[in-house]
Scaffold this motif. Sequence first.
Motif, PDB file in Angstrom:
ATOM      1  N   MET A   1       0.665  -1.376  -0.009  1.00 22.82           N
ATOM      2  CA  MET A   1       0.000   0.124   0.065  1.00 22.82           C
ATOM      3  C   MET A   1       0.674   1.404  -0.032  1.00 22.82           C
ATOM      4  SD  MET A   1      -3.218  -0.450  -0.371  1.00 22.82           S
ATOM      5  CE  MET A   1      -3.723   1.340   0.091  1.00 22.82           C
ATOM      6  N   ARG A   2       2.171   1.197   0.354  1.00 22.82           N
ATOM      7  CA  ARG A   2       2.998   2.387   0.288  1.00 22.82           C
ATOM      8  C   ARG A   2       2.857   2.989  -0.994  1.00 22.82           C
ATOM      9  NH1 ARG A   2       8.358   3.405  -1.039  1.00 22.82           N
ATOM     10  NH2 ARG A   2       8.752   1.125  -1.967  1.00 22.82           N
TER      11      ARG A   2
ATOM     12  N   ASN B   1      -0.883  11.034  -0.948  1.00 24.13           N
ATOM     13  CA  ASN B   1      -0.446  12.071  -0.111  1.00 24.13           C
ATOM     14  C   ASN B   1       0.040  13.212  -1.231  1.00 24.13           C
ATOM     15  OD1 ASN B   1      -0.447  11.302   2.338  1.00 24.13           O
ATOM     16  ND2 ASN B   1       1.365  10.156   2.136  1.00 24.13           N
TER      17      ASN B   1
ATOM     18  N   LEU C   1      -0.555   4.911  -1.529  1.00 23.77           N
ATOM     19  CA  LEU C   1      -0.674   6.087  -0.535  1.00 23.77           C
ATOM     20  C   LEU C   1       0.320   7.163  -0.812  1.00 23.77           C
ATOM     21  CD1 LEU C   1      -1.483   3.694   2.742  1.00 23.77           C
ATOM     22  CD2 LEU C   1      -2.905   4.901   1.418  1.00 23.77           C
TER      23      LEU C   1
ATOM     24  N   SER D   1      -2.864  15.124   5.503  1.00 23.94           N
ATOM     25  CA  SER D   1      -4.091  15.057   5.811  1.00 23.94           C
ATOM     26  C   SER D   1      -4.901  16.274   6.495  1.00 23.94           C
ATOM     27  CB  SER D   1      -4.312  13.656   6.664  1.00 23.94           C
ATOM     28  OG  SER D   1      -4.148  12.532   6.015  1.00 23.94           O
TER      29      SER D   1
ATOM     30  N   GLY E   1      -9.366  10.505   0.217  1.00 20.34           N
ATOM     31  CA  GLY E   1      -9.653  10.356   1.449  1.00 20.34           C
ATOM     32  C   GLY E   1     -10.792  11.367   1.975  1.00 20.34           C
TER      33      GLY E   1
END
Length: 390
Positions: free
Chosen positions: A238-239, A246, A242, A323, A370
């Motif tokens: 998942m790195r 970002n 994700l 986030s 997200g």
Amino acid sequence: MRPYSPPDYYLLDELLSEEHLFIRDTVRQWVNRELMPIIEDHAQRAEFPRQLLSGMAGLGLFGPTIPESYGGAGLDYLAYGIMMQELERGDSGIRSTASVQGSLVMYPIYTYGNEEQKRRYLPKLASGELMGCFGLTEPNHGSDPSSMLTRFEDRGDAVLLNGSKMWISNAPFADIAIVWAKNPEGNIQGLIVERGTEGFTTPETHNKWSLRASATGELVFDNVFVPKSQILPGAVGMRGPLSCLNQARYGIAWGALGAAMDCYDTALRYAKEREQFGKPIAAFQLQQKKLAEMLTEITKGQLLAWRLAALKNDDRATPAQISMAKRNNVAAALHVAREARQMLGAMGITGEYPIMRHMMNLESVVTYEGTHDVHLLITGMDITGINAFG
């Protein structure tokens, strides 16, 4: 053309270099000249203005932080943020197109691709000769991408890809797709899938009330053979996806401010011109309260984004910090848009002003890359060390 005076209550322009100001003003002028005159019509007709792509590429809006040796502009993250702010002042959907191209297509190829993949795709993506999309979200797996069902099997020199993705910006016209799927071992990997590959289709999503000037679709893979040379070798797990998110979230933190600034400026001008009970509505306490609170939220968001840019340029910005900025700035922009709409009364829902379009667009922005609540939990996990997702 509507006049525009961007709010800068804390004089943040003084923190920008001459180069950054030049970049900001260049994109702003292009938005004024090329985007603003057509965006309301395209949004009303739910049509993506493809004629803008060459101009966007010419401004370096596709992959501005990618090194010049691969066709990018080689700019820093403050420049990237400013560009996204100005672009979303025009429309969130148009900014989404640029964000997908740079953060979700070019970034993973540059970061996780091999040299042959970088040389083959990045210059053409930067120039707009190729357009891309990013396939992560699935019909039944949005906020939990690790449970994705799309997968591929080993077939010698190729892999056999099956599955589907949805809510994919740029999908209807993309030439390539960065697709995240589970390999035979169950680990997530990225693949570059080209349009025209047998079994690969991109049906368009219609009847949207939001991002109407953006092209959205699905990615469907029905026994698609993808050469192993198209697998991104640098990311397993998942790195990979994700880290791409970002990048996109960072751009959104800046972009949403552009929409908020446009709504605020529109409401301020309207309040000074619109008269009720014998005086401009700007003279009434409740309208001044709205304007003061809107400007306060924008200013807080500007400071948050500027500091995040400085951290990102130093390679110190954490995913949780990104986030926080995405969540705060989009929520603030939505609040500003709703307050501005009320100040304009019935005129606020018409296409004569941009506010309702911004508000509808931001309802998507607060969800994609997200959701509002997921980003809250990311911050919560960061400050407590306890995972509340599972």
